[in-house]
Write a protein that holds these residues in place. Structure first.
Motif, short mmCIF file in Angstrom:
data_model
loop_
_atom_site.label_atom_id
_atom_site.label_comp_id
_atom_site.label_asym_id
_atom_site.label_seq_id
_atom_site.Cartn_x
_atom_site.Cartn_y
_atom_site.Cartn_z
N HIS A 13 50.38 -145.35 -78.93
CA HIS A 13 51.75 -145.77 -78.63
C HIS A 13 52.60 -144.57 -78.21
O HIS A 13 53.43 -144.67 -77.30
CB HIS A 13 52.36 -146.48 -79.83
CG HIS A 13 51.36 -147.29 -80.60
ND1 HIS A 13 50.52 -148.18 -79.97
CD2 HIS A 13 51.01 -147.31 -81.90
CE1 HIS A 13 49.71 -148.73 -80.88
NE2 HIS A 13 49.98 -148.21 -82.06
N VAL A 14 52.39 -143.46 -78.86
CA VAL A 14 53.09 -142.22 -78.49
C VAL A 14 52.66 -141.80 -77.09
O VAL A 14 53.48 -141.37 -76.27
CB VAL A 14 52.79 -141.11 -79.53
CG1 VAL A 14 53.23 -139.75 -79.01
CG2 VAL A 14 53.46 -141.42 -80.86
N ARG A 15 51.37 -141.95 -76.80
CA ARG A 15 50.85 -141.53 -75.48
C ARG A 15 51.40 -142.39 -74.35
O ARG A 15 51.41 -141.97 -73.20
CB ARG A 15 49.32 -141.59 -75.48
CG ARG A 15 48.68 -140.58 -76.40
CD ARG A 15 47.22 -140.37 -76.09
NE ARG A 15 46.34 -141.44 -76.53
CZ ARG A 15 45.78 -141.52 -77.74
NH1 ARG A 15 46.04 -140.60 -78.64
NH2 ARG A 15 44.97 -142.52 -78.06
N ASN A 16 51.85 -143.61 -74.66
CA ASN A 16 52.46 -144.45 -73.62
C ASN A 16 53.86 -144.00 -73.25
O ASN A 16 54.40 -144.40 -72.23
CB ASN A 16 52.51 -145.91 -74.10
CG ASN A 16 51.20 -146.62 -73.88
OD1 ASN A 16 50.43 -146.25 -72.99
ND2 ASN A 16 50.94 -147.65 -74.67
N MET A 17 54.49 -143.20 -74.11
CA MET A 17 55.86 -142.74 -73.85
C MET A 17 55.92 -141.25 -73.53
O MET A 17 56.60 -140.83 -72.61
CB MET A 17 56.75 -143.02 -75.07
CG MET A 17 57.12 -144.47 -75.28
SD MET A 17 58.17 -145.15 -73.97
CE MET A 17 59.77 -144.47 -74.45
N ARG B 280 63.05 -140.47 -67.32
CA ARG B 280 61.86 -141.30 -67.22
C ARG B 280 61.86 -142.21 -65.99
O ARG B 280 60.84 -142.78 -65.63
CB ARG B 280 61.73 -142.16 -68.48
CG ARG B 280 60.31 -142.23 -69.03
CD ARG B 280 60.32 -142.64 -70.49
NE ARG B 280 61.10 -143.84 -70.70
CZ ARG B 280 60.60 -145.08 -70.65
NH1 ARG B 280 59.34 -145.27 -70.42
NH2 ARG B 280 61.38 -146.11 -70.86
N ASP C 105 68.22 -139.21 -69.37
CA ASP C 105 66.87 -139.79 -69.34
C ASP C 105 66.22 -139.53 -67.98
O ASP C 105 66.71 -139.99 -66.95
CB ASP C 105 66.99 -141.30 -69.62
CG ASP C 105 65.63 -141.95 -69.84
OD1 ASP C 105 64.60 -141.28 -69.61
OD2 ASP C 105 65.61 -143.13 -70.24
N VAL D 255 65.94 -135.96 -71.82
CA VAL D 255 64.93 -136.66 -72.61
C VAL D 255 63.97 -137.33 -71.63
O VAL D 255 64.37 -137.83 -70.58
CB VAL D 255 65.58 -137.70 -73.57
CG1 VAL D 255 66.33 -138.79 -72.81
CG2 VAL D 255 64.55 -138.31 -74.51
N SER D 256 62.69 -137.27 -71.97
CA SER D 256 61.72 -137.98 -71.14
C SER D 256 61.10 -139.08 -72.00
O SER D 256 61.74 -140.10 -72.21
CB SER D 256 60.71 -136.97 -70.61
OG SER D 256 59.90 -137.55 -69.63
N GLY D 257 59.94 -138.87 -72.59
CA GLY D 257 59.39 -139.89 -73.49
C GLY D 257 60.17 -139.95 -74.80
O GLY D 257 60.24 -140.99 -75.45
N GLY D 258 60.72 -138.82 -75.20
CA GLY D 258 61.54 -138.78 -76.41
C GLY D 258 60.75 -138.81 -77.71
O GLY D 258 61.34 -138.99 -78.77
N GLN D 259 59.43 -138.63 -77.63
CA GLN D 259 58.63 -138.81 -78.84
C GLN D 259 58.77 -137.66 -79.85
O GLN D 259 58.37 -137.78 -81.01
CB GLN D 259 57.15 -139.03 -78.48
CG GLN D 259 56.94 -140.26 -77.61
CD GLN D 259 57.41 -141.54 -78.29
OE1 GLN D 259 56.75 -142.03 -79.19
NE2 GLN D 259 58.56 -142.07 -77.87
N ILE E 4 63.63 -137.83 -80.17
CA ILE E 4 64.29 -138.93 -80.91
C ILE E 4 64.04 -138.81 -82.42
O ILE E 4 64.99 -138.90 -83.20
CB ILE E 4 63.94 -140.29 -80.29
CG1 ILE E 4 64.69 -140.38 -78.96
CG2 ILE E 4 64.35 -141.46 -81.20
CD1 ILE E 4 64.36 -141.56 -78.11
#
Lengths: 153, 265
Positions: free
Chosen positions: B102-106, B52, B50, B28-32, B35
């Motif tokens: 917010h998605v782009r931050n993860m 990240r 993870d 998993v990296s950002g997980g957007q 998750i």
């Protein structure tokens, strides 16, 4: 189980949680900070937005374990003695009706100012609110509030 | 969400070793995407590893027109990179229209490419930029990497560490986002550079991202949006769903391609 520790609104907190615990669950149920809301639970609405290491993220789409060791700010951490300028602006401009989306809106708004500065035009604000849904206001006063709050931050 | 075991990898080697010990692990990296998928119980990995916090997978390097983006670089970082914007503004603009702030931050470029969602934006960029996908084991041409809907050439324990490409002289991406989900119903990335003209389409193909040879040939002889007016977009190969049937999407592909060429200038 995961043993986690993080700084939330300047205070070190920790706990034992299941690995699948979402950050928003940890914030609401373990820390009892219920200002952060769960609206859609499917990453669309943004009611759960908090700042993780200074960046706005959706806490319903982040595991508590992913935020282990991070610095978190929730809506409860914004005000000092007085309301934060962005909170005050939402009050002054009637930027809410039912108020459910408001914590996420304000956390998104302060993140917007952190990234883009205090001079935000309407078009930018509307585009930046892509990840926050309000079902009452039609956004008009939210945009006005953010513009006002940004100029006072 | 079914329960899982979370591990934070400190290095690529550590991540691969942890994966080796897991029953049915996932990186998993950002997980957007992962998750939400786990929350819906459409995925139930025994272990989440993870990536990240693996520093070697982060950052953007630009040397002349040679670009390297670490797989763990977020969409927000790609969007905001001044250095990258000078070399290849099209990929910065693309990153700035993925999901929401917010998605782009993860979310990360490596995660998006590894997932190969048929409506994701980055796969089109990788194909149209003739990028190379660098993993911990090998380097794979984008043309060989995306092997079908949610399918890639990656092995189970293989990790994308970075992507590299030569910034094209001209390039642009244009997408028609679904009004509700904001995923591309059709997105077209066009580029013109040393390696010729490339046109890659996402969101519309029934087998994921694809290049369109006829539009590439038409634009190679005349780099103008009018050049693709007569091109045939075969609707048989396109998705039909409640958001739009395949003939609608075929038209969208052409319109997005024209807009992209006009934006590229």
């Amino acid at each position: 189980m995961a043993s986690i520790s993080m700084t939330v609104n300047g205070k070190t907190v920790g706990g034992e949680v299941e690995d699948r615990t979402l950050l928003v669950e940890f914030i609401r149920e373990n820390l009892r900070l219920t200002g952060t809301h769960v609206g859609c639970d499917t990453s669309q609405c943004g009611a759960c937005v908090v700042h993780v290491d200074g960046k706005a993220v959706k806490s319903c789409t982040t595991l508590a374990a992913q935020a282990n060791g991070c610095e978190i700010t929730t809506i409860e951490g914004l005000a000092s003695d007085d309301l934060h300028p962005m909170q005050q602006a939402f009050k002054d401009n009637h930027g809410l009706q039912c108020g459910f989306c408001t914590p996420g809106m304000i956390m998104a708004a302060t993140d917007m100012v952190n990234r883009l500065g205090k001079n935000l035009d309407e078009k930018t604000i509307r585009a930046e609110l892509e990840g926050n849904i309000c079902r009452c206001t039609g956004y008009h006063n939210i945009v006005k509030s953010i513009q006002d709050g940004a100029s006072k931050m | 969400m079914y329960n899982t075991n979370y591990h934070r990898a400190s290095s690529v080697k550590d991540a691969v070793a942890t994966m080796g010990k897991s029953d049915d692990g996932k990186f998993v990296s950002g997980g957007q995407t992962l998750i939400p998928t786990m929350k819906q119980r459409l995925a139930a990995p025994s272990d989440l590893i993870d990536l990240r916090h693996v520093d070697s997978m982060k950052g953007i390097a630009v040397k002349g027109n040679q670009v390297t983006i670490g797989a763990g670089t977020t969409h927000a970082e790609v969007n905001a990179s001044k250095e990258l914007r000078k070399a290849c503004p099209s990929i910065c603009d693309l990153a700035g229209h993925i999901g929401d702030p917010h998605v782009r931050n993860m979310g990360t470029i490596g995660g998006s490419i590894a997932n190969n969602d048929p409506a994701a934006d980055y796969p089109a960029a990788m194909m149209a930029l003739g990028a190379q996908i660098v993993t911990d084991k090998r380097t794979i041409d984008a043309d060989d990497f995306f092997t079908g809907m949610f399918d890639t050439a990656l092995e189970e324990d293989e990790i994308i560490t970075s992507v590299t490409f030569t910034a094209p002289a001209k390039g642009a991406y244009s997408k028609f986002p679904n009004p509700a989900s904001r995923y591309a119903m059709a997105g077209v990335f066009v580029s013109q550079g040393d390696s010729g003209v490339r046109v890659a389409v996402t969101g519309a193909g029934s087998d994921g991202v694809f290049r369109h040879g006829e539009m590439e040939a038409a634009l190679a002889s005349n780099w103008d949006s009018s050049a693709i007016a007569e091109c045939n977009i075969d609707a048989d190969d396109l998705l039909s769903d409640l958001h739009g049937d395949n003939s609608y999407r075929a038209n969208l592909v052409k319109v997005m391609a024209k807009r992209a060429v006009e934006a590229a200038g």
